[in-house]
Design a protein around this motif. Structure first.
Motif, short mmCIF file in Angstrom:
data_model
loop_
_atom_site.label_atom_id
_atom_site.label_comp_id
_atom_site.label_asym_id
_atom_site.label_seq_id
_atom_site.Cartn_x
_atom_site.Cartn_y
_atom_site.Cartn_z
N GLY A 69 -24.25 -22.71 -23.72
CA GLY A 69 -23.29 -21.88 -23.01
C GLY A 69 -22.59 -22.64 -21.90
O GLY A 69 -23.22 -23.12 -20.97
N LEU A 70 -21.26 -22.78 -22.02
CA LEU A 70 -20.49 -23.49 -21.00
C LEU A 70 -20.12 -22.58 -19.84
O LEU A 70 -20.25 -22.96 -18.67
N GLY A 71 -19.65 -21.37 -20.16
CA GLY A 71 -19.27 -20.43 -19.11
C GLY A 71 -18.24 -21.03 -18.16
O GLY A 71 -17.23 -21.59 -18.59
N MET A 72 -18.51 -20.92 -16.88
CA MET A 72 -17.64 -21.50 -15.86
C MET A 72 -18.15 -22.83 -15.35
O MET A 72 -17.69 -23.34 -14.34
N GLY A 73 -19.14 -23.39 -16.06
CA GLY A 73 -19.60 -24.74 -15.74
C GLY A 73 -20.56 -24.85 -14.57
O GLY A 73 -20.88 -25.96 -14.14
N PHE A 74 -21.06 -23.73 -14.06
CA PHE A 74 -21.96 -23.79 -12.91
C PHE A 74 -23.21 -24.60 -13.23
O PHE A 74 -23.64 -25.46 -12.45
N THR A 75 -23.83 -24.28 -14.38
CA THR A 75 -25.06 -24.97 -14.76
C THR A 75 -24.81 -26.43 -15.04
O THR A 75 -25.59 -27.30 -14.63
N LEU A 76 -23.72 -26.74 -15.70
CA LEU A 76 -23.39 -28.13 -15.99
C LEU A 76 -23.21 -28.93 -14.71
O LEU A 76 -23.78 -30.02 -14.57
N ARG A 77 -22.43 -28.43 -13.77
CA ARG A 77 -22.18 -29.18 -12.55
C ARG A 77 -23.46 -29.38 -11.74
O ARG A 77 -23.69 -30.44 -11.16
N ALA A 78 -24.31 -28.36 -11.71
CA ALA A 78 -25.57 -28.49 -10.99
C ALA A 78 -26.49 -29.50 -11.65
O ALA A 78 -27.18 -30.27 -10.96
N ALA A 79 -26.50 -29.55 -12.98
CA ALA A 79 -27.32 -30.53 -13.69
C ALA A 79 -26.82 -31.95 -13.43
O ALA A 79 -27.62 -32.87 -13.21
N LEU A 80 -25.52 -32.13 -13.42
CA LEU A 80 -24.96 -33.45 -13.13
C LEU A 80 -25.36 -33.92 -11.74
O LEU A 80 -25.63 -35.10 -11.52
N ALA A 81 -25.40 -33.00 -10.79
CA ALA A 81 -25.77 -33.36 -9.42
C ALA A 81 -27.24 -33.74 -9.32
O ALA A 81 -27.62 -34.55 -8.47
N GLU A 82 -28.08 -33.16 -10.18
CA GLU A 82 -29.52 -33.42 -10.13
C GLU A 82 -29.93 -34.67 -10.89
O GLU A 82 -30.89 -35.35 -10.52
N LEU A 83 -29.22 -34.98 -11.99
CA LEU A 83 -29.65 -36.05 -12.89
C LEU A 83 -28.98 -37.37 -12.55
O LEU A 83 -27.87 -37.41 -12.03
#
Length: 224
Positions: A69-83
């Motif tokens: 699920g891409l949605g508005m990218g909240f999860t993606l951006r947070a994962a990029l910041a963590e990894l």
């Protein structure tokens, strides 16, 4: 009061319902009928989905993460910041229109995250990707539909069945994490996760930091 403007719409995969992308000033909303599925001002629980998951795999070398699920990218951006820079993130999004919105009208809130070299976008059913490999992923993050009780696409229910959870466990590496976002609690789903062989923790979170609607994130660890 600035009025809402509808920017686009798209049929759900079953062709029975319609997603609508709306904008009011700098605020975006994705609607299904009268239900607001997501709003660009409310990102706390989706960010927590990534943060809690990535913390569990912090010691993994070259982690591979699958986001459903891409949605508005909240999860993606947070994962990029963590990894770290050696991570690989695959985002599976079933609706091409959502990807088009991310690259088009909502590009400003995605802040270039789709072009990060660690990211691959797959316009595909995340369930098919889960079933296609064994011991492939360090973490699977599911922000699909409304959680275990779907309202957008009934085909998503298979992800949360006992068989679907078994497939997720098979495709996770030892010590890997399955993280699931939900609009609310679901005792039956917690039981199914345990039946599938996961060690389970249900975390309560809020839509906007310490405020907003209460959501649930399950962190299920593959102990084998």
């Amino acid at each position: 009061m600035i009025p809402w403007i509808q920017l686009d719409s798209a049929k759900t995969p079953d062709g029975q319902q319609e997603l609508r992308l709306k904008r009011r000033g700098s605020e975006f909303s994705i609607m299904l009928g009268t239900n607001e599925l997501m709003n660009s001002r409310l990102s706390g629980s989706e960010e927590a989905l990534a943060r809690l998951s990535c913390q569990r795999i912090a010691g993994h070398l070259q982690p591979r993460v699958l986001i459903g699920g891409l949605g508005m990218g909240f999860t993606l951006r947070a994962a990029l910041a963590e990894l770290g820079n050696n991570a690989e993130i695959v985002v599976a999004e079933l609706m091409p229109a959502v990807v088009a919105w991310a690259r088009g009208p909502m590009a400003e809130i995605f802040t270039g995250s789709l072009d990060d070299p660690r990211v691959t976008i797959r316009e595909a059913d995340v369930g098919q990707l889960i079933r296609s490999e064994s011991a492939a992923w360090d973490a699977i993050l599911l922000d699909v539909d409304n959680g275990p009780e779907g309202i957008v696409h009934k085909g998503n229910d298979a992800l949360y069945s006992l068989a679907g959870l078994g497939a997720s466990r098979t495709t996770l590496k030892p010590g890997g994490v399955l993280a699931v976002w939900s609009q609310g609690p679901d005792a039956g789903f917690t039981r199914r996760l345990k039946q599938a062989g996961f060690a389970v923790e249900a975390v309560n979170t809020r839509a906007n930091g310490k405020r907003g609607a209460r959501h649930v994130i399950w962190i299920a660890t593959n102990g084998r």
